[in-house]
Motif scaffolding. Structure first.
Motif, mmCIF file in Angstrom:
data_model
loop_
_atom_site.group_PDB
_atom_site.id
_atom_site.type_symbol
_atom_site.label_atom_id
_atom_site.label_comp_id
_atom_site.label_asym_id
_atom_site.label_seq_id
_atom_site.Cartn_x
_atom_site.Cartn_y
_atom_site.Cartn_z
ATOM 1 N N ASP A 40 0.841 -1.205 0.000
ATOM 2 C CA ASP A 40 0.000 0.000 0.000
ATOM 3 C C ASP A 40 0.875 1.254 0.000
ATOM 4 O O ASP A 40 0.602 2.217 -0.730
ATOM 5 N N LEU A 41 1.926 1.248 0.807
ATOM 6 C CA LEU A 41 2.826 2.393 0.893
ATOM 7 C C LEU A 41 3.509 2.663 -0.446
ATOM 8 O O LEU A 41 3.554 3.807 -0.904
ATOM 9 N N MET A 42 3.992 1.628 -1.078
ATOM 10 C CA MET A 42 4.671 1.806 -2.371
ATOM 11 C C MET A 42 3.700 2.306 -3.440
ATOM 12 O O MET A 42 4.038 3.182 -4.241
ATOM 13 N N ARG A 43 2.486 1.788 -3.417
ATOM 14 C CA ARG A 43 1.465 2.239 -4.362
ATOM 15 C C ARG A 43 1.167 3.727 -4.138
ATOM 16 O O ARG A 43 1.068 4.506 -5.086
ATOM 17 N N ALA A 44 1.051 4.114 -2.874
ATOM 18 C CA ALA A 44 0.765 5.513 -2.547
ATOM 19 C C ALA A 44 1.928 6.415 -2.945
ATOM 20 O O ALA A 44 1.724 7.516 -3.459
ATOM 21 N N ARG A 45 3.160 5.948 -2.735
ATOM 22 C CA ARG A 45 4.319 6.759 -3.137
ATOM 23 C C ARG A 45 4.379 6.941 -4.650
ATOM 24 O O ARG A 45 4.721 8.022 -5.130
ATOM 25 N N ARG A 46 4.040 5.886 -5.376
ATOM 26 C CA ARG A 46 3.986 6.032 -6.843
ATOM 27 C C ARG A 46 2.918 7.042 -7.236
ATOM 28 O O ARG A 46 3.120 7.865 -8.137
ATOM 29 N N ALA A 47 1.775 7.010 -6.555
ATOM 30 C CA ALA A 47 0.690 7.953 -6.849
ATOM 31 C C ALA A 47 1.120 9.387 -6.554
ATOM 32 O O ALA A 47 0.732 10.312 -7.281
ATOM 33 N N VAL A 48 1.928 9.577 -5.523
ATOM 34 C CA VAL A 48 2.460 10.918 -5.236
ATOM 35 C C VAL A 48 3.282 11.398 -6.423
ATOM 36 O O VAL A 48 3.123 12.524 -6.904
ATOM 37 N N GLY A 49 4.152 10.547 -6.930
ATOM 38 C CA GLY A 49 4.990 10.922 -8.074
ATOM 39 C C GLY A 49 4.180 11.254 -9.308
ATOM 40 O O GLY A 49 4.455 12.246 -9.995
ATOM 41 N N LEU A 60 -2.747 14.666 -5.516
ATOM 42 C CA LEU A 60 -1.519 14.723 -4.723
ATOM 43 C C LEU A 60 -1.861 14.692 -3.236
ATOM 44 O O LEU A 60 -1.237 13.951 -2.466
ATOM 45 N N ALA A 61 -2.847 15.453 -2.838
ATOM 46 C CA ALA A 61 -3.255 15.475 -1.431
ATOM 47 C C ALA A 61 -3.735 14.088 -0.997
ATOM 48 O O ALA A 61 -3.379 13.616 0.090
ATOM 49 N N GLU A 62 -4.520 13.425 -1.820
ATOM 50 C CA GLU A 62 -5.013 12.091 -1.475
ATOM 51 C C GLU A 62 -3.874 11.085 -1.434
ATOM 52 O O GLU A 62 -3.819 10.231 -0.550
ATOM 53 N N ALA A 63 -2.952 11.171 -2.373
ATOM 54 C CA ALA A 63 -1.820 10.241 -2.391
ATOM 55 C C ALA A 63 -0.954 10.426 -1.149
ATOM 56 O O ALA A 63 -0.512 9.443 -0.533
ATOM 57 N N ASP A 68 0.615 8.565 4.404
ATOM 58 C CA ASP A 68 0.544 8.735 5.854
ATOM 59 C C ASP A 68 -0.233 7.593 6.509
ATOM 60 O O ASP A 68 0.199 7.056 7.540
ATOM 61 N N ARG A 69 -1.358 7.200 5.931
ATOM 62 C CA ARG A 69 -2.147 6.100 6.503
ATOM 63 C C ARG A 69 -1.336 4.812 6.561
ATOM 64 O O ARG A 69 -1.359 4.093 7.566
ATOM 65 N N ALA A 70 -0.604 4.519 5.496
ATOM 66 C CA ALA A 70 0.205 3.301 5.464
ATOM 67 C C ALA A 70 1.315 3.369 6.506
ATOM 68 O O ALA A 70 1.582 2.382 7.217
ATOM 69 N N LYS A 71 1.965 4.514 6.632
ATOM 70 C CA LYS A 71 3.056 4.658 7.599
ATOM 71 C C LYS A 71 2.535 4.555 9.033
ATOM 72 O O LYS A 71 3.185 3.961 9.897
ATOM 73 N N VAL A 72 1.365 5.103 9.302
ATOM 74 C CA VAL A 72 0.765 4.974 10.633
ATOM 75 C C VAL A 72 0.433 3.506 10.907
ATOM 76 O O VAL A 72 0.729 2.980 11.982
ATOM 77 N N ALA A 73 -0.153 2.827 9.939
ATOM 78 C CA ALA A 73 -0.502 1.414 10.117
ATOM 79 C C ALA A 73 0.740 0.548 10.336
ATOM 80 O O ALA A 73 0.704 -0.429 11.088
ATOM 81 N N LEU A 74 1.847 0.916 9.684
ATOM 82 C CA LEU A 74 3.105 0.188 9.873
ATOM 83 C C LEU A 74 3.762 0.502 11.219
ATOM 84 O O LEU A 74 4.649 -0.223 11.659
#
Length: 110
Positions: A40-49, A60-63, A68-74
């Motif tokens: 999930d984190l990697m997918r979100a980081r790609r979406a940021v890019g 960008l805001a959603e990505a 952040d959600r993935a990092k909190v969950a981790l």
């Protein structure tokens, strides 16, 4: 980024990059859960890019929120995953923390 390529504090809570502490993932997470969250984190980081390159502010805001959600969950952000009352030193310079002597010994051992 993994803590495996960088010095890890003796208690396993942080790894050090360029003199800064970064909180590690919660070691109590089941491996399948951790793997899903990393995906999930990697997918979100790609979406940021993608959103940055497109100049797409709403996406960008959603990505970034998904990162952040993935990092909190981790356990890398948000409430700490340890329960001994020790403070969160995430993003602190190691030299300004109780880990300073440990890190200094690492860097002067060579």
């Amino acid at each position: 980024m993994s803590g495996d390529a960088y010095p890890v504090t003796p208690d396993g809570r942080y790894f050090v990059v360029r003199g800064r502490l970064w909180r590690r993932s919660n070691p109590a997470l089941a491996e399948d859960r951790r793997a899903a969250l990393v995906a999930d984190l990697m997918r979100a980081r790609r979406a940021v890019g993608v959103a940055l390159r497109a100049g797409d502010t709403p996406n960008l805001a959603e990505a970034r929120a998904a990162v952040d959600r993935a990092k909190v969950a981790l356990g890398e952000r948000g409430p700490v995953w340890w329960n001994d009352g020790a403070p969160d030193l995430n993003r602190h310079m190691v030299a300004n923390t109780p880990y300073a002597a440990w890190f200094e010994a690492l860097t002067t051992a060579d």
